[in-house]
Design an enzyme around this catalytic site. Sequence first.
Site, PDB file in Angstrom:
ATOM      1  N   GLY A  54      53.418 -66.126  31.918  1.00 58.68           N
ATOM      2  CA  GLY A  54      54.130 -66.845  32.916  1.00 58.68           C
ATOM      3  C   GLY A  54      55.799 -66.714  32.896  1.00 58.68           C
ATOM      4  O   GLY A  54      56.475 -66.921  31.661  1.00 58.68           O
ATOM      5  N   ARG A  67      50.192 -60.745  33.377  1.00 61.15           N
ATOM      6  CA  ARG A  67      49.361 -60.949  32.384  1.00 61.15           C
ATOM      7  C   ARG A  67      48.334 -59.770  32.603  1.00 61.15           C
ATOM      8  O   ARG A  67      47.744 -59.421  33.365  1.00 61.15           O
ATOM      9  CB  ARG A  67      48.731 -62.337  32.266  1.00 61.15           C
ATOM     10  CG  ARG A  67      49.577 -63.360  32.239  1.00 61.15           C
ATOM     11  CD  ARG A  67      48.778 -64.696  32.135  1.00 61.15           C
ATOM     12  NE  ARG A  67      49.684 -65.743  31.809  1.00 61.15           N
ATOM     13  CZ  ARG A  67      49.961 -66.610  33.004  1.00 61.15           C
ATOM     14  NH1 ARG A  67      49.815 -66.422  33.985  1.00 61.15           N
ATOM     15  NH2 ARG A  67      50.871 -67.618  32.473  1.00 61.15           N
ATOM     16  N   ASP A  88      52.841 -66.678  23.506  1.00 62.39           N
ATOM     17  CA  ASP A  88      51.945 -66.360  22.431  1.00 62.39           C
ATOM     18  C   ASP A  88      51.116 -65.201  22.927  1.00 62.39           C
ATOM     19  O   ASP A  88      50.806 -64.187  22.049  1.00 62.39           O
ATOM     20  CB  ASP A  88      51.581 -67.468  21.745  1.00 62.39           C
ATOM     21  CG  ASP A  88      50.514 -68.319  22.640  1.00 62.39           C
ATOM     22  OD1 ASP A  88      50.423 -67.887  23.662  1.00 62.39           O
ATOM     23  OD2 ASP A  88      49.783 -69.164  22.046  1.00 62.39           O
ATOM     24  N   THR A 129      58.811 -69.315  27.441  1.00 64.65           N
ATOM     25  CA  THR A 129      57.712 -70.157  27.943  1.00 64.65           C
ATOM     26  C   THR A 129      58.341 -71.435  28.055  1.00 64.65           C
ATOM     27  O   THR A 129      58.798 -72.156  27.233  1.00 64.65           O
ATOM     28  CB  THR A 129      56.341 -70.011  27.286  1.00 64.65           C
ATOM     29  OG1 THR A 129      55.596 -70.991  27.743  1.00 64.65           O
ATOM     30  CG2 THR A 129      56.648 -70.309  25.645  1.00 64.65           C
ATOM     31  N   ASP A 138      56.229 -73.971  28.027  1.00 62.35           N
ATOM     32  CA  ASP A 138      55.378 -74.724  27.466  1.00 62.35           C
ATOM     33  C   ASP A 138      56.059 -75.146  25.989  1.00 62.35           C
ATOM     34  O   ASP A 138      55.429 -76.322  25.345  1.00 62.35           O
ATOM     35  CB  ASP A 138      53.834 -74.111  27.141  1.00 62.35           C
ATOM     36  CG  ASP A 138      53.339 -73.744  28.454  1.00 62.35           C
ATOM     37  OD1 ASP A 138      54.002 -74.298  29.613  1.00 62.35           O
ATOM     38  OD2 ASP A 138      52.307 -72.983  28.396  1.00 62.35           O
ATOM     39  N   ASP A 189      55.381 -74.056  22.901  1.00 60.44           N
ATOM     40  CA  ASP A 189      54.312 -74.303  22.189  1.00 60.44           C
ATOM     41  C   ASP A 189      54.187 -73.170  21.097  1.00 60.44           C
ATOM     42  O   ASP A 189      53.137 -72.607  20.833  1.00 60.44           O
ATOM     43  CB  ASP A 189      53.121 -74.345  23.052  1.00 60.44           C
ATOM     44  CG  ASP A 189      52.731 -73.084  23.969  1.00 60.44           C
ATOM     45  OD1 ASP A 189      53.709 -72.235  24.026  1.00 60.44           O
ATOM     46  OD2 ASP A 189      51.599 -72.710  24.333  1.00 60.44           O
ATOM     47  N   ARG A 224      49.805 -75.964  29.650  1.00 61.21           N
ATOM     48  CA  ARG A 224      48.422 -75.053  29.348  1.00 61.21           C
ATOM     49  C   ARG A 224      47.900 -76.137  28.209  1.00 61.21           C
ATOM     50  O   ARG A 224      47.455 -77.275  28.564  1.00 61.21           O
ATOM     51  CB  ARG A 224      48.845 -73.899  28.856  1.00 61.21           C
ATOM     52  CG  ARG A 224      47.721 -72.889  28.851  1.00 61.21           C
ATOM     53  CD  ARG A 224      47.854 -71.607  28.026  1.00 61.21           C
ATOM     54  NE  ARG A 224      48.866 -70.856  28.856  1.00 61.21           N
ATOM     55  CZ  ARG A 224      48.286 -70.117  29.797  1.00 61.21           C
ATOM     56  NH1 ARG A 224      47.085 -69.792  30.173  1.00 61.21           N
ATOM     57  NH2 ARG A 224      49.126 -69.367  30.297  1.00 61.21           N
TER      58      ARG A 224
HETATM   59  O1  F6P Z   1      52.548 -70.779  30.386  1.00 58.20           O
HETATM   60  C1  F6P Z   1      53.240 -71.077  31.231  1.00 58.20           C
HETATM   61  C2  F6P Z   1      52.442 -71.734  32.102  1.00 58.20           C
HETATM   62  O2  F6P Z   1      53.076 -72.393  33.376  1.00 58.20           O
HETATM   63  C3  F6P Z   1      51.563 -73.215  31.700  1.00 58.20           C
HETATM   64  O3  F6P Z   1      52.175 -74.325  31.821  1.00 58.20           O
HETATM   65  C4  F6P Z   1      50.397 -72.954  33.093  1.00 58.20           C
HETATM   66  O4  F6P Z   1      49.075 -73.571  32.213  1.00 58.20           O
HETATM   67  C5  F6P Z   1      50.152 -71.696  33.061  1.00 58.20           C
HETATM   68  O5  F6P Z   1      51.410 -70.841  32.729  1.00 58.20           O
HETATM   69  C6  F6P Z   1      50.043 -71.365  34.688  1.00 58.20           C
HETATM   70  O6  F6P Z   1      49.915 -70.191  34.770  1.00 58.20           O
HETATM   71  P1  F6P Z   1      49.632 -69.216  36.228  1.00 58.20           P
HETATM   72  O7  F6P Z   1      49.719 -70.288  37.196  1.00 58.20           O
HETATM   73  O8  F6P Z   1      50.943 -68.316  36.211  1.00 58.20           O
HETATM   74  O9  F6P Z   1      48.517 -68.455  36.066  1.00 58.20           O
END
Ligand code: F6P
Length: 321
Positions: free
Chosen positions: A12, A73, A104, A126, A128, A130, A172
């Site tokens: 992300g 991804r 991660d 990120t 997050d 995390d 997440r």
């Molecule tokens: O890891 C960042 C993040 O925005 C999370 O908070 C969320 O769960 C996820 O990515 C959403 O990802 P996407 O909508 O890009 O698949």
Amino acid sequence: MIKTIGVLTSGGDAPGMNAAIRAVVRAGCELGIKVYGIMRGFNGLMSNDMYEMNLRSVSDIINRGGTILCSARSERFKTEEGMQAAIRTCRERGIEGLVVIGGDGSFRGARDISLKGIPCVAIPGTIDNDIGCCDYTIGYDTAMNTIMQMVDRIRDTAESHDRCAVVEVMGRGAGYLALSSGIACGATSILIPEVPYDFDRDVIERMKRTQRSGKVHFVIMVSEAIGGVEEMAKRIQAETGVEARATILGHVQRGGSPTSKDRIVASRMGYHAVQLLKDGIGNRVVAIQKDEVMDFDIYEALGMKSSIDLEMYKMAMEISI
Ligand code: F6P
């Protein structure tokens, strides 16, 4: 000394990634290192989609959200065939080191390619926050400020209508954004995956208690890891008599111009990554702890669990009533 490196953003996107790219490119150029900007994360590495960057390719990006290298991804990169394609590209381009900016999931990719002999340094990017080895990840502060501004607006209208706003924020599986924004926005209840909750006790009863003290509008902050905000709003309305509305903030949280904190942390991390790679040091994660930039072995970093500050949660529950 290493002569050629690549930089990519993966997972992300996060505000501040551009500032990190800029620092990598500028620090690399300063040392006479050729820097390739790899497009769309590991996908660009597998398909040889990259371009040589120079001092001017990163002009005017420090203030921009998203990532100029785009992000993705990649499932293919997890396969042996994908890994071999990436290594082939590195050989063809003479890439001797990589900087991977992401979360991660991206660190696992960086670890795998390091194992195959390409030194790789990962930078935590990120919203997050995390990452276990790191107090702070690039993008978190901007996302926090965006959430705060959005919820302040939601609060205006909730206040005008004596309503309860049930707001879902990203993260997440982690509750950092929900907890911190819950504190910053004075939420009556904060539901995060790290703290078990009982809806009647932790939402309905808390609302009723604050109602008795004269409060007539409310904000309930919910982590996406818990979700179900529409159902929660219906239940709140039925059980407290307070009209309730649910809002899922969504991807607005990932965009926007990075805050000064994100720009500075990203610059420091990008610079640090190049100082490691220049000497051929790879398999590291750049981190920041107590405002000091440091680095950890990727395996060690992946094994470190991020944990919520439970004292902060306790404090929030005591003062947001
Ligand atoms: O890891 C960042 C993040 O925005 C999370 O908070 C969320 O769960 C996820 O990515 C959403 O990802 P996407 O909508 O890009 O698949």
